[in-house]
Design a protein around this motif. Structure first.
Motif, PDB file in Angstrom:
ATOM      1  N   ASN A  17      26.268  27.106  50.164  1.00 51.87           N
ATOM      2  CA  ASN A  17      26.437  28.424  49.536  1.00 51.87           C
ATOM      3  C   ASN A  17      26.678  28.235  48.045  1.00 51.87           C
ATOM      4  OD1 ASN A  17      27.612  28.299  52.355  1.00 51.87           O
ATOM      5  ND2 ASN A  17      27.395  30.509  52.132  1.00 51.87           N
ATOM      6  N   CYS A  18      26.233  29.206  47.255  1.00 48.03           N
ATOM      7  CA  CYS A  18      26.453  29.119  45.799  1.00 48.03           C
ATOM      8  C   CYS A  18      27.856  29.562  45.410  1.00 48.03           C
ATOM      9  CB  CYS A  18      25.410  29.957  45.060  1.00 48.03           C
ATOM     10  SG  CYS A  18      23.776  29.177  45.046  1.00 48.03           S
ATOM     11  N   ASP A  19      28.489  30.387  46.229  1.00 54.28           N
ATOM     12  CA  ASP A  19      29.883  30.767  45.996  1.00 54.28           C
ATOM     13  C   ASP A  19      30.489  31.192  47.324  1.00 54.28           C
ATOM     14  OD1 ASP A  19      29.338  33.612  46.438  1.00 54.28           O
ATOM     15  OD2 ASP A  19      28.450  33.617  44.430  1.00 54.28           O
ATOM     16  N   LEU A  53      30.880  33.941  52.453  1.00 54.70           N
ATOM     17  CA  LEU A  53      31.457  33.163  53.546  1.00 54.70           C
ATOM     18  C   LEU A  53      32.392  34.019  54.397  1.00 54.70           C
ATOM     19  CD1 LEU A  53      32.305  29.837  51.678  1.00 54.70           C
ATOM     20  CD2 LEU A  53      30.421  30.247  53.240  1.00 54.70           C
ATOM     21  N   ARG A  54      32.442  33.745  55.679  1.00 51.38           N
ATOM     22  CA  ARG A  54      33.299  34.490  56.592  1.00 51.38           C
ATOM     23  C   ARG A  54      34.767  34.144  56.330  1.00 51.38           C
ATOM     24  NH1 ARG A  54      30.801  33.148  60.950  1.00 51.38           N
ATOM     25  NH2 ARG A  54      32.185  31.508  61.674  1.00 51.38           N
ATOM     26  N   PRO A  55      35.591  35.112  55.932  1.00 53.61           N
ATOM     27  CA  PRO A  55      36.981  34.813  55.572  1.00 53.61           C
ATOM     28  C   PRO A  55      37.816  34.292  56.741  1.00 53.61           C
ATOM     29  CG  PRO A  55      36.585  37.188  55.590  1.00 53.61           C
ATOM     30  CD  PRO A  55      35.250  36.528  55.706  1.00 53.61           C
ATOM     31  N   ASP A  62      36.618  35.963  35.107  1.00 50.82           N
ATOM     32  CA  ASP A  62      35.242  36.067  34.615  1.00 50.82           C
ATOM     33  C   ASP A  62      34.241  36.400  35.722  1.00 50.82           C
ATOM     34  OD1 ASP A  62      35.409  33.617  35.867  1.00 50.82           O
ATOM     35  OD2 ASP A  62      34.557  32.450  34.217  1.00 50.82           O
ATOM     36  N   GLY A  63      34.750  36.912  36.863  1.00 48.74           N
ATOM     37  CA  GLY A  63      33.886  37.476  37.891  1.00 48.74           C
ATOM     38  C   GLY A  63      33.402  36.535  38.963  1.00 48.74           C
ATOM     39  N   GLY A  64      33.901  35.329  39.014  1.00 52.63           N
ATOM     40  CA  GLY A  64      33.475  34.384  40.041  1.00 52.63           C
ATOM     41  C   GLY A  64      34.118  34.675  41.389  1.00 52.63           C
ATOM     42  N   GLU A  65      33.330  34.602  42.456  1.00 49.72           N
ATOM     43  CA  GLU A  65      33.853  34.712  43.822  1.00 49.72           C
ATOM     44  C   GLU A  65      34.037  33.285  44.334  1.00 49.72           C
ATOM     45  OE1 GLU A  65      30.879  37.168  45.702  1.00 49.72           O
ATOM     46  OE2 GLU A  65      31.914  38.997  45.102  1.00 49.72           O
ATOM     47  N   ILE A  66      35.282  32.884  44.405  1.00 54.70           N
ATOM     48  CA  ILE A  66      35.623  31.470  44.444  1.00 54.70           C
ATOM     49  C   ILE A  66      36.431  31.134  45.701  1.00 54.70           C
ATOM     50  CG2 ILE A  66      36.836  29.651  43.151  1.00 54.70           C
ATOM     51  CD1 ILE A  66      34.396  30.750  41.711  1.00 54.70           C
ATOM     52  N   ASP A  67      36.411  29.865  46.039  1.00 49.85           N
ATOM     53  CA  ASP A  67      37.245  29.351  47.119  1.00 49.85           C
ATOM     54  C   ASP A  67      38.717  29.698  46.871  1.00 49.85           C
ATOM     55  OD1 ASP A  67      37.297  27.070  49.418  1.00 49.85           O
ATOM     56  OD2 ASP A  67      39.031  26.827  48.096  1.00 49.85           O
ATOM     57  N   GLN A  68      39.455  29.934  47.946  1.00 53.41           N
ATOM     58  CA  GLN A  68      40.848  30.363  47.842  1.00 53.41           C
ATOM     59  C   GLN A  68      41.735  29.353  47.106  1.00 53.41           C
ATOM     60  OE1 GLN A  68      42.920  30.523  51.619  1.00 53.41           O
ATOM     61  NE2 GLN A  68      41.607  28.933  52.500  1.00 53.41           N
ATOM     62  N   ASP A  69      41.322  28.092  47.068  1.00 48.97           N
ATOM     63  CA  ASP A  69      42.140  27.098  46.365  1.00 48.97           C
ATOM     64  C   ASP A  69      42.294  27.425  44.888  1.00 48.97           C
ATOM     65  OD1 ASP A  69      42.951  25.328  48.409  1.00 48.97           O
ATOM     66  OD2 ASP A  69      40.968  24.407  48.446  1.00 48.97           O
ATOM     67  N   LEU A  70      41.286  28.089  44.298  1.00 50.92           N
ATOM     68  CA  LEU A  70      41.418  28.468  42.885  1.00 50.92           C
ATOM     69  C   LEU A  70      42.582  29.436  42.687  1.00 50.92           C
ATOM     70  CD1 LEU A  70      39.523  27.689  40.374  1.00 50.92           C
ATOM     71  CD2 LEU A  70      38.700  27.007  42.645  1.00 50.92           C
ATOM     72  N   GLY A  71      42.846  30.274  43.687  1.00 51.93           N
ATOM     73  CA  GLY A  71      43.994  31.163  43.623  1.00 51.93           C
ATOM     74  C   GLY A  71      45.300  30.398  43.644  1.00 51.93           C
ATOM     75  N   THR A  72      45.358  29.373  44.477  1.00 53.18           N
ATOM     76  CA  THR A  72      46.542  28.512  44.508  1.00 53.18           C
ATOM     77  C   THR A  72      46.718  27.807  43.164  1.00 53.18           C
ATOM     78  OG1 THR A  72      46.209  28.135  46.874  1.00 53.18           O
ATOM     79  CG2 THR A  72      47.660  26.594  45.721  1.00 53.18           C
ATOM     80  N   TYR A  73      45.614  27.322  42.595  1.00 52.83           N
ATOM     81  CA  TYR A  73      45.685  26.677  41.281  1.00 52.83           C
ATOM     82  C   TYR A  73      46.296  27.627  40.251  1.00 52.83           C
ATOM     83  CZ  TYR A  73      42.070  23.387  43.056  1.00 52.83           C
ATOM     84  OH  TYR A  73      41.353  22.462  43.759  1.00 52.83           O
ATOM     85  N   GLU A  74      45.805  28.868  40.232  1.00 58.77           N
ATOM     86  CA  GLU A  74      46.270  29.836  39.223  1.00 58.77           C
ATOM     87  C   GLU A  74      47.753  30.155  39.405  1.00 58.77           C
ATOM     88  OE1 GLU A  74      43.917  33.298  38.672  1.00 58.77           O
ATOM     89  OE2 GLU A  74      42.108  32.193  38.123  1.00 58.77           O
ATOM     90  N   ARG A  75      48.172  30.296  40.655  1.00 57.54           N
ATOM     91  CA  ARG A  75      49.586  30.636  40.901  1.00 57.54           C
ATOM     92  C   ARG A  75      50.511  29.499  40.466  1.00 57.54           C
ATOM     93  NH1 ARG A  75      47.235  33.497  45.428  1.00 57.54           N
ATOM     94  NH2 ARG A  75      47.193  31.617  46.701  1.00 57.54           N
ATOM     95  N   PHE A  76      50.110  28.258  40.743  1.00 57.46           N
ATOM     96  CA  PHE A  76      50.953  27.122  40.379  1.00 57.46           C
ATOM     97  C   PHE A  76      50.923  26.855  38.871  1.00 57.46           C
ATOM     98  CE2 PHE A  76      52.488  24.570  44.098  1.00 57.46           C
ATOM     99  CZ  PHE A  76      52.190  25.509  45.069  1.00 57.46           C
ATOM    100  N   ILE A 101      32.679  24.148  41.861  1.00 62.00           N
ATOM    101  CA  ILE A 101      31.330  23.584  41.942  1.00 62.00           C
ATOM    102  C   ILE A 101      30.939  23.469  43.407  1.00 62.00           C
ATOM    103  CG2 ILE A 101      29.899  21.567  41.401  1.00 62.00           C
ATOM    104  CD1 ILE A 101      31.946  20.929  39.149  1.00 62.00           C
ATOM    105  N   THR A 102      29.752  23.972  43.756  1.00 64.78           N
ATOM    106  CA  THR A 102      29.275  23.853  45.132  1.00 64.78           C
ATOM    107  C   THR A 102      27.942  23.111  45.169  1.00 64.78           C
ATOM    108  OG1 THR A 102      27.897  25.855  45.271  1.00 64.78           O
ATOM    109  CG2 THR A 102      30.280  26.144  45.568  1.00 64.78           C
ATOM    110  N   THR A 103      27.626  22.559  46.331  1.00 64.51           N
ATOM    111  CA  THR A 103      26.331  21.903  46.506  1.00 64.51           C
ATOM    112  C   THR A 103      25.193  22.885  46.238  1.00 64.51           C
ATOM    113  OG1 THR A 103      27.202  20.312  48.105  1.00 64.51           O
ATOM    114  CG2 THR A 103      24.843  20.741  48.189  1.00 64.51           C
ATOM    115  N   GLY A 104      25.370  24.134  46.685  1.00 65.85           N
ATOM    116  CA  GLY A 104      24.345  25.146  46.455  1.00 65.85           C
ATOM    117  C   GLY A 104      24.059  25.358  44.982  1.00 65.85           C
ATOM    118  N   GLN A 105      25.116  25.436  44.171  1.00 63.07           N
ATOM    119  CA  GLN A 105      24.943  25.588  42.726  1.00 63.07           C
ATOM    120  C   GLN A 105      24.151  24.424  42.135  1.00 63.07           C
ATOM    121  OE1 GLN A 105      28.819  25.857  40.997  1.00 63.07           O
ATOM    122  NE2 GLN A 105      29.411  27.686  42.133  1.00 63.07           N
ATOM    123  N   ILE A 106      24.476  23.223  42.577  1.00 59.88           N
ATOM    124  CA  ILE A 106      23.845  22.024  42.036  1.00 59.88           C
ATOM    125  C   ILE A 106      22.346  22.037  42.312  1.00 59.88           C
ATOM    126  CG2 ILE A 106      23.747  19.502  42.154  1.00 59.88           C
ATOM    127  CD1 ILE A 106      26.320  20.654  40.863  1.00 59.88           C
TER     128      ILE A 106
END
Length: 289
Positions: free
Chosen positions: A45-47, A51-53, A64-78, A89-94
């Motif tokens: 998947n590109c983002d 994906l099924r939550p 900036d509008g990215g639909e991102i893996d939940q880990d990015l939310g954890t990163y921002e909170r910490f 970065i995803t395999t699909g994007q690459i």
């Protein structure tokens, strides 16, 4: 030059790589360094937006509008700062980027191959996301031994060759099960994870040992000897009541200082954990009521 910390997971998925990455980022930031966190997802998947939550967890939407893996939310909170969508970065994007470039004639008739074109695109995105930061922590999704991880481990090993091993550290977050029939913490799955990582030419510099209980001396010695690393680089990471306790637990084992020493760096300031401890205490008090 940017220092890179690569976080990979062993034994099972959902072992806590995201929280470990966020905690390490928070610790190094407290020591006075500019840090960014990058999540690599091996799915095609590109983002995360499609994906099924129920399977993959919440979708985090960046500023900036990215639909991102939940880990990015954890990163921002910490980290208490916004992460841009390029930090996921995803395999699909690459593959989409490489194919789009090929269709546009970017490669001027060259045969487009896994090496060097896919690898170069992964590297380009990592370097772009880490630009202007002193330390970049890269979490690789999935589990060591997955076929999907191979391109990213290969890329990072190549990056290490280019910039020198002194600028790269590998962290393995592993799991030590305690079978009900035995009531004993087992290290064999971790030993297998270390071996699988070794097949990619990577030796872990730090091992974070997830388990129901703290790591005991006997198990710690087994892992240290099998991985051939310093005993103080085997870190206990037991279950806790709130994930916000994790940076404090790691700091008790001086993980931040040890990582900086690996890079030949020194702490620039004394970390102040007073407000963070207050947050943890408040959360624990809520549970007690």
């Amino acid at each position: 030059m940017t220092k890179f910390i690569v976080v990979a997971g062993g034994v099972i998925s959902g072992v806590g790589k995201g929280v470990a990455t966020a905690s390490l980022g928070k610790i190094l930031k407290e020591h006075g360094y500019s840090v960014t966190l990058i999540k690599i997802d091996p799915y095609i998947n590109c983002d995360a937006g499609t994906l099924r939550p129920t399977e993959h967890g919440e979708v985090w939407v960046t500023d900036d509008g990215g639909e991102i893996d939940q880990d990015l939310g954890t990163y921002e909170r910490f980290m208490n700062e916004a992460m841009p969508k390029k930090n996921n970065i995803t395999t699909g994007q690459i593959y989409k980027s490489v194919i789009d470039k090929e269709r546009a004639g970017h490669y001027l008739g060259h045969t487009v191959q896994f090496v060097p074109h896919i690898i170069d695109e992964v590297k380009r995105r990592i370097l772009d996301a880490s630009k202007d930061h002193e330390i970049a922590i890269i979490e690789i999704g999935g589990t060591v031994g997955d076929y999907e991880n191979v391109p990213f481990l290969f890329t990072l090993k190549g990056l290490e060759r280019e910039i020198g091993s002194i600028n790269v550290a590998y962290v393995l977050v592993t799991y030590l099960p305690i079978p009900d029939s035995i009531h004993e913490m087992k290290t064999k799955p971790t030993q297998q994870a270390i071996r699988l990582l070794g097949q990619e030419g990577i030796q872990p510099d730090f091992i974070l040992c997830r388990a129901k209980y703290p790591l005991d001396a006997q198990r710690k010695k087994k892992i240290e000897e099998f991985a051939n690393i310093k005993p103080e680089h085997v870190i206990s990471a037991p279950d806790i009541d709130t994930i916000y306790q994790i940076p404090l637990n790691f700091e008790r084992e001086e993980l931040g200082q040890k990582v900086l020493q690996h890079f030949g760096l020194k702490s620039r300031q004394t970390p102040d954990w007073a407000s963070w401890q207050k947050l943890v205490d408040a959360l624990n008090n809520l549970r007690e009521r």
